[in-house]
Design an enzyme around this catalytic site. Structure first.
Site, short mmCIF file in Angstrom:
data_model
loop_
_atom_site.label_atom_id
_atom_site.label_comp_id
_atom_site.label_asym_id
_atom_site.label_seq_id
_atom_site.Cartn_x
_atom_site.Cartn_y
_atom_site.Cartn_z
N ASN A 71 -53.18 21.20 72.79
CA ASN A 71 -52.06 20.56 73.48
C ASN A 71 -51.01 21.65 73.65
O ASN A 71 -50.26 21.97 72.73
CB ASN A 71 -51.55 19.41 72.61
CG ASN A 71 -50.44 18.62 73.27
OD1 ASN A 71 -49.92 19.04 74.31
ND2 ASN A 71 -50.06 17.51 72.68
N ARG B 178 -55.16 18.71 76.62
CA ARG B 178 -54.30 17.64 77.10
C ARG B 178 -53.60 18.16 78.35
O ARG B 178 -52.94 19.21 78.32
CB ARG B 178 -53.27 17.29 76.04
CG ARG B 178 -52.32 16.25 76.55
CD ARG B 178 -51.29 15.87 75.53
NE ARG B 178 -50.47 14.82 76.09
CZ ARG B 178 -49.16 14.72 75.91
NH1 ARG B 178 -48.53 15.60 75.17
NH2 ARG B 178 -48.49 13.73 76.46
N HIS C 93 -49.05 8.52 78.76
CA HIS C 93 -49.61 8.01 77.49
C HIS C 93 -50.96 7.33 77.71
O HIS C 93 -51.38 6.51 76.88
CB HIS C 93 -48.69 6.94 76.83
CG HIS C 93 -47.41 7.46 76.28
ND1 HIS C 93 -46.25 6.72 76.29
CD2 HIS C 93 -47.12 8.62 75.67
CE1 HIS C 93 -45.28 7.41 75.71
NE2 HIS C 93 -45.78 8.58 75.33
N ARG D 210 -34.28 9.02 76.27
CA ARG D 210 -34.41 8.67 77.69
C ARG D 210 -33.96 7.24 77.93
O ARG D 210 -34.26 6.34 77.14
CB ARG D 210 -35.87 8.80 78.14
CG ARG D 210 -36.34 10.22 78.23
CD ARG D 210 -37.80 10.30 78.64
NE ARG D 210 -38.51 11.18 77.73
CZ ARG D 210 -39.81 11.09 77.45
NH1 ARG D 210 -40.55 10.17 78.03
NH2 ARG D 210 -40.37 11.93 76.62
N GLU E 115 -54.41 10.44 69.64
CA GLU E 115 -54.64 11.02 70.96
C GLU E 115 -55.56 12.23 70.89
O GLU E 115 -56.36 12.46 71.79
CB GLU E 115 -53.30 11.38 71.61
CG GLU E 115 -52.55 10.14 72.06
CD GLU E 115 -51.10 10.40 72.44
OE1 GLU E 115 -50.27 10.51 71.52
OE2 GLU E 115 -50.81 10.50 73.64
#
Ligand code: ADP
Length: 399
Positions: free
Chosen positions: A7, A89, A178, A239, A382
């Site tokens: 990643n 990823r 996601h 956010r 993940e």
């Protein structure tokens, strides 16, 4: 079969190697502060041993090269050629990728073309791919996209009501993110319900620093809360999630905010942090327990927004088998789960507050036996999902 998962960020790379037969992680690690004087590489071995190396690491290639030496020194592998695949990823796959892809020149070009849609992530993801190809040209590399699972969303749900040419020429539409996590936990939920994924209707809530909700019909994503970028939807650590877009024109006209100011405001200074000054949920819970009014408000807003999404996704799905909580907050914060599910009996959702309060790392049912809609807590993974998808692409290729 051994799969390395990478990643790659702009100044850091997270990595993990899985032994796929036993579905077991054999090492995890992190390269941090690439490009700075004191970059750090940390390896965590299964034995519990932690190896840390601090030195200047000029770029991603130097970082992975030193990591390779450390992995060999620690006898995790004898050489990179021993790997059966490397899974990367990749944040944005645009409309090109609805599943993981074996990386060749054409795939790399497509990832590069998507840089305007993910200017922070895709270039770093691509750097990771280039370095892996250089260091181990004989190992198949696979790209696993955050957006891929959401490519099944129908046009009336992914389109914004903007002039159509902005979709045709600029690619302005909902992509969602996601996806690897929503897909992974929906597979696990199907197992808990003892039914195939292809007949699962679920609402999955990934609540971490970033957060998103997804409506899943017959195992496929049919709507998700993040949009063109990961800014839309739920209230997140820093956010804003959904806001009236006219707020931006208003602030620009009245306070002279530039595009960069607005970008920073919405992505870095809003959400939970904007309301109460903290973005880490554990800290906010502590503040709320001490009576901090803004922290209490932030929690109320956070839960209220999730509840609205549960309601709207229940409406579009009609029948819902289960709601799944995952991500750092979804997996650990029983109060958030209780508040998001409160007074939803009309939607068939009845939480068992005692089961909800039990802490565990296992996938579990926290609803009452009579609850029409099951409520699950399912830890996401993940990295494992990326490894599994990489394994599948590699095996399909060999056949
Ligand atoms: P990321 O999106 O960066 O992967 P995580 O999924 O790890 O993030 O989630 C991080 C969030 O989870 C933080 O807000 C953190 O405070 C929250 N969290 C972790 N443990 C707990 C806990 N025990 N109770 C409440 N929140 C928690």
């Amino acid at each position: 079969m051994k799969i390395l998962v990478l990643n790659s960020g702009s100044s850091s790379v997270k990595f993990q190697i899985f032994q796929m037969q036993e579905v077991k992680s054999i090492v995890t690690g992190l390269i941090e502060q690439i490009g700075e004087e004191s970059s750090t590489i940390t390896l965590k071995l299964n034995s519990g041993k932690v190896v840390t190396r601090i030195q200047k690491i000029a770029d991603h290639i130097a970082g992975l090269d030193i990591t390779r030496s450390l992995l060999i020194e620690e006898k995790v592998i004898e050489s990179l050629d021993e790997l059966d695949g490397i899974g990367h990823r990749v944040v944005h796959g645009g409309e090109h990728f609805s599943q993981a892809a074996y990386i060749n020149e054409s795939v790399m070009q497509k990832i590069e073309k998507l840089i305007p849609l993910a200017p922070l992530h895709n270039p770093a993801n691509l750097d990771g791919i280039k370095v892996a190809l250089k260091l181990s040209p004989n190992v198949p590399n696979v790209a696993v996209f955050d957006t891929a699972f959401h490519q099944s969303i129908p046009d009336y749900a992914y389109m914004y009501a903007l002039p159509y040419h902005l979709y045709e020429n600029q690619g302005v539409r909902k992509y969602g993110f996601h996806g690897t996590s929503h897909h992974f936990v929906s597979l696990e939920a199907a197992k808990l319900l003892n039914k195939p994924l292809s007949s699962l209707n679920a609402i999955t809530l990934h609540l971490g620093n970033g957060g998103s909700a997804t409506a899943i019909e017959n195992g496929k994503s049919i709507d998700t809360s993040m949009g063109l970028t990961p800014l839309e939807g739920l209230i997140m650590g820093t956010r804003s999630g959904d806001i009236d877009p006219a707020i931006l024109f208003y602030l620009s006209r009245t306070k002279g905010y530039s595009i960069d100011d607005l970008d920073r405001l919405l992505n870095k200074e809003s959400g939970l942090k904007g309301i109460c000054g903290a973005n880490d949920m554990r800290q906010i819970i502590d503040m709320a327990e001490d009576g901090d009014k803004k922290a209490i408000l932030a929690l109320e807003m956070f839960n209220y927004r999730i509840k609205k999404y549960i309601g709207s996704y229940s409406a579009i799905l009609g029948h819902v088998d289960c709601i799944v909580f995952t991500g750092g907050i979804g997996e650990n914060d029983d109060m958030a789960r209780a508040n998001c599910c409160k007074n939803l009996e009309n939607l068939g959702i009845q939480l068992d507050l005692e089961k909800n309060a039990i802490r565990s790392k296992e996938a579990r049912d926290i609803s009452l036996p009579q609850s029409r809609v099951k409520v699950f807590v399912i830890p996401t993974n993940e990295e494992l999902a990326i490894a599994q998808q990489t394994q599948k692409v590699v095996q399909d290729m060999r056949m």
